[in-house]
Write a protein that holds these residues in place. Structure first.
Motif, short mmCIF file in Angstrom:
data_model
loop_
_atom_site.label_atom_id
_atom_site.label_comp_id
_atom_site.label_asym_id
_atom_site.label_seq_id
_atom_site.Cartn_x
_atom_site.Cartn_y
_atom_site.Cartn_z
N ALA A 2 0.83 -1.20 0.00
CA ALA A 2 0.00 0.00 0.00
C ALA A 2 0.87 1.25 0.00
N ASP A 3 1.93 1.26 0.80
CA ASP A 3 2.83 2.41 0.82
C ASP A 3 3.53 2.59 -0.52
N THR A 4 3.96 1.49 -1.12
CA THR A 4 4.61 1.55 -2.43
C THR A 4 3.66 2.12 -3.46
N ALA A 5 2.43 1.64 -3.47
CA ALA A 5 1.45 2.13 -4.44
C ALA A 5 1.22 3.63 -4.27
N ARG A 6 1.13 4.08 -3.05
CA ARG A 6 0.89 5.50 -2.78
C ARG A 6 2.09 6.35 -3.19
N GLU A 22 -4.74 1.62 -7.55
CA GLU A 22 -5.70 2.39 -6.76
C GLU A 22 -6.28 1.59 -5.61
N SER A 23 -6.54 0.32 -5.83
CA SER A 23 -7.05 -0.52 -4.73
C SER A 23 -6.01 -0.65 -3.63
N LEU A 27 -6.40 0.55 0.21
CA LEU A 27 -6.16 -0.36 1.33
C LEU A 27 -5.36 0.34 2.42
N GLY A 28 -4.39 1.14 2.03
CA GLY A 28 -3.56 1.85 3.01
C GLY A 28 -4.36 2.71 3.97
#
Length: 72
Positions: A2-6, A22-23, A27-28
């Protein structure tokens, strides 16, 4: 994840469209899990989202190795 995606720049995420970034970002917002509903969401992610996302990331790593190079 989640942190990586953000934290990934949008152009990098755009190069890997088969990962549902985005999912992962959403989640984060539920971490750390507070309550039974949030814990159930985390288990859904672990069981259902993580395996296919990992498979796609491995595929992208082979196809786009420059995205995995880190320089200080």
């Amino acid at each position: 994840m989640a942190d990586t995606a953000r934290n990934l720049p949008e152009d990098v995420r755009g190069q890997m469209p088969r990962v549902d970034w985005e999912s992962w970002v959403e989640l984060g917002e539920h971490l750390p899990p507070q309550g039974a509903k949030a814990r159930a969401l985390v288990w859904t992610v672990i069981e259902a989202w993580l395996p296919p996302a990992g498979q796609e990331l491995r595929r992208y790593r082979r196809q786009l190795p420059e995205l995995w190079r880190f320089e200080m």
